[in-house]
Write a protein that holds these residues in place. Structure first.
Motif, mmCIF file in Angstrom:
data_model
loop_
_atom_site.group_PDB
_atom_site.id
_atom_site.type_symbol
_atom_site.label_atom_id
_atom_site.label_comp_id
_atom_site.label_asym_id
_atom_site.label_seq_id
_atom_site.Cartn_x
_atom_site.Cartn_y
_atom_site.Cartn_z
ATOM 1 N N ALA A 13 -8.939 -10.855 0.079
ATOM 2 C CA ALA A 13 -9.754 -9.426 -1.016
ATOM 3 C C ALA A 13 -8.790 -9.696 -1.706
ATOM 4 N N ASP A 14 -8.963 -9.954 -3.110
ATOM 5 C CA ASP A 14 -7.448 -9.386 -4.041
ATOM 6 C C ASP A 14 -6.176 -9.021 -3.568
ATOM 7 N N GLU A 15 -6.717 -7.790 -3.058
ATOM 8 C CA GLU A 15 -5.075 -6.464 -2.511
ATOM 9 C C GLU A 15 -4.827 -7.427 -0.954
ATOM 10 N N ILE A 20 0.318 -10.322 -0.389
ATOM 11 C CA ILE A 20 1.462 -11.292 -0.017
ATOM 12 C C ILE A 20 1.974 -12.295 -0.548
ATOM 13 N N ALA A 21 1.715 -11.883 -2.032
ATOM 14 C CA ALA A 21 2.355 -12.336 -3.561
ATOM 15 C C ALA A 21 3.705 -11.238 -3.393
ATOM 16 N N GLY A 22 3.507 -10.098 -3.340
ATOM 17 C CA GLY A 22 4.452 -9.534 -3.781
ATOM 18 C C GLY A 22 5.437 -9.218 -2.704
ATOM 19 N N ILE A 23 5.520 -9.723 -0.796
ATOM 20 C CA ILE A 23 6.499 -9.550 -0.281
ATOM 21 C C ILE A 23 6.953 -10.750 -0.873
ATOM 22 N N SER A 24 5.904 -12.212 -0.742
ATOM 23 C CA SER A 24 7.083 -13.187 -1.251
ATOM 24 C C SER A 24 8.378 -13.409 -2.852
ATOM 25 N N ALA A 25 7.060 -12.766 -3.207
ATOM 26 C CA ALA A 25 8.564 -12.544 -4.547
ATOM 27 C C ALA A 25 9.824 -11.287 -4.667
ATOM 28 N N SER A 26 9.503 -10.595 -3.440
ATOM 29 C CA SER A 26 10.656 -9.545 -2.323
ATOM 30 C C SER A 26 11.670 -10.552 -2.117
ATOM 31 N N GLN A 27 11.767 -11.311 -1.445
ATOM 32 C CA GLN A 27 13.059 -12.059 -0.889
ATOM 33 C C GLN A 27 13.273 -12.945 -1.503
ATOM 34 N N CYS A 28 12.792 -13.925 -3.035
ATOM 35 C CA CYS A 28 13.501 -14.058 -3.390
ATOM 36 C C CYS A 28 15.182 -13.748 -4.327
ATOM 37 N N ASN A 29 16.201 -14.189 -4.392
ATOM 38 C CA ASN A 29 17.241 -14.095 -4.675
ATOM 39 C C ASN A 29 16.923 -13.554 -6.010
ATOM 40 N N GLY A 30 18.043 -12.515 -6.344
ATOM 41 C CA GLY A 30 17.814 -11.602 -7.632
ATOM 42 C C GLY A 30 16.990 -10.823 -7.892
ATOM 43 N N VAL A 32 15.280 -7.140 -7.221
ATOM 44 C CA VAL A 32 15.145 -5.586 -7.390
ATOM 45 C C VAL A 32 13.491 -5.464 -6.467
ATOM 46 N N GLY A 33 12.683 -5.377 -7.570
ATOM 47 C CA GLY A 33 11.768 -5.123 -6.728
ATOM 48 C C GLY A 33 9.985 -5.186 -7.986
ATOM 49 N N MET A 34 9.588 -4.979 -7.761
ATOM 50 C CA MET A 34 8.228 -4.833 -8.339
ATOM 51 C C MET A 34 8.385 -4.172 -8.984
ATOM 52 N N ALA A 35 7.532 -3.292 -10.442
ATOM 53 C CA ALA A 35 7.692 -3.007 -12.023
ATOM 54 C C ALA A 35 5.934 -2.721 -11.890
ATOM 55 N N SER A 36 6.293 -0.875 -13.290
ATOM 56 C CA SER A 36 4.523 -0.856 -12.782
ATOM 57 C C SER A 36 5.537 -0.024 -13.902
ATOM 58 N N LYS A 37 4.173 0.249 -14.810
ATOM 59 C CA LYS A 37 4.753 0.300 -16.305
ATOM 60 C C LYS A 37 4.127 2.134 -16.225
ATOM 61 N N ARG A 38 4.725 2.757 -16.705
ATOM 62 C CA ARG A 38 3.650 3.816 -16.867
ATOM 63 C C ARG A 38 2.713 4.353 -17.998
ATOM 64 N N ALA A 39 1.751 4.030 -18.758
ATOM 65 C CA ALA A 39 0.973 4.199 -19.388
ATOM 66 C C ALA A 39 1.447 5.295 -20.676
ATOM 67 N N LEU A 47 8.882 -0.394 -7.783
ATOM 68 C CA LEU A 47 7.840 0.159 -6.750
ATOM 69 C C LEU A 47 8.940 -0.095 -5.058
ATOM 70 N N GLY A 48 8.709 1.263 -4.286
ATOM 71 C CA GLY A 48 8.727 0.622 -3.524
ATOM 72 C C GLY A 48 7.759 -0.599 -2.836
ATOM 73 N N MET A 49 8.214 -0.552 -1.500
ATOM 74 C CA MET A 49 7.315 -2.106 -0.555
ATOM 75 C C MET A 49 5.899 -1.195 -0.130
ATOM 76 N N GLU A 50 5.491 0.079 -0.195
ATOM 77 C CA GLU A 50 4.245 0.479 0.239
ATOM 78 C C GLU A 50 3.357 0.145 -1.090
ATOM 79 N N ASN A 51 3.903 -0.059 -2.269
ATOM 80 C CA ASN A 51 3.128 0.398 -3.572
ATOM 81 C C ASN A 51 3.164 -0.987 -4.704
ATOM 82 N N VAL A 52 3.931 -2.382 -3.339
ATOM 83 C CA VAL A 52 4.115 -3.306 -3.940
ATOM 84 C C VAL A 52 2.962 -4.050 -4.473
ATOM 85 N N THR A 53 1.263 -3.518 -4.479
ATOM 86 C CA THR A 53 0.324 -4.789 -5.264
ATOM 87 C C THR A 53 0.294 -3.972 -6.546
ATOM 88 N N LYS A 54 0.682 -2.898 -6.909
ATOM 89 C CA LYS A 54 0.413 -1.991 -8.202
ATOM 90 C C LYS A 54 1.446 -3.143 -9.143
#
Length: 114
Positions: A13-15, A20-30, A32-39, A47-54
């Motif tokens: 599944a795409d989810e 996997i992509a979010g966890i991998s990215a968050s392990q990289c030095n530099g 801070v986390g994933m971002a989500s724009k409010r439209a 975003l926190g790890m629970e919402n990393v896929t957003k």
């Protein structure tokens, strides 16, 4: 994404790809986390790890896997080097864990945290 072999078919599944992509990215030095724009107002939300896929968009068309990662980077880090590290890590982990090789991994820097 489907993988077909002599034993049958595996559907990922795409989810799962996004997580996997979010966890991998968050392990990289530099990173801070994933971002989500409010439209409504264009404000970037960290975003926190629970919402990393957003903060990740997966596009699966005609056996072409594209992953877009929207990230927030620490101030003072080289954006180019950090983004390249994320691309390399996501590609490596995706191949290692799923057997899939992304055609394109895009890193979109949405913000810098001081």
């Amino acid at each position: 994404m489907d993988i077909v072999n002599e034993l049958g078919k595996i559907r990922i599944a795409d989810e799962v790809i996004a997580r996997i992509a979010g966890i991998s990215a968050s392990q990289c030095n530099g990173i801070v986390g994933m971002a989500s724009k409010r439209a409504t107002d264009g404000i970037v939300e960290l975003l926190g790890m629970e919402n990393v896929t957003k903060g990740i968009r997966v596009n699966n068309k005609e056996d072409q896997l594209t992953i877009d990662l929207y990230v927030v980077i620490k101030f003072g880090m080289s954006i180019e080097q950090t983004a390249q590290a994320v691309m390399d890590k996501v590609r490596h982990d995706m191949k290692e864990l799923t057997g899939l090789e992304p055609t394109t991994v895009n890193v979109i820097v949405e913000g810098i945290e001081f």
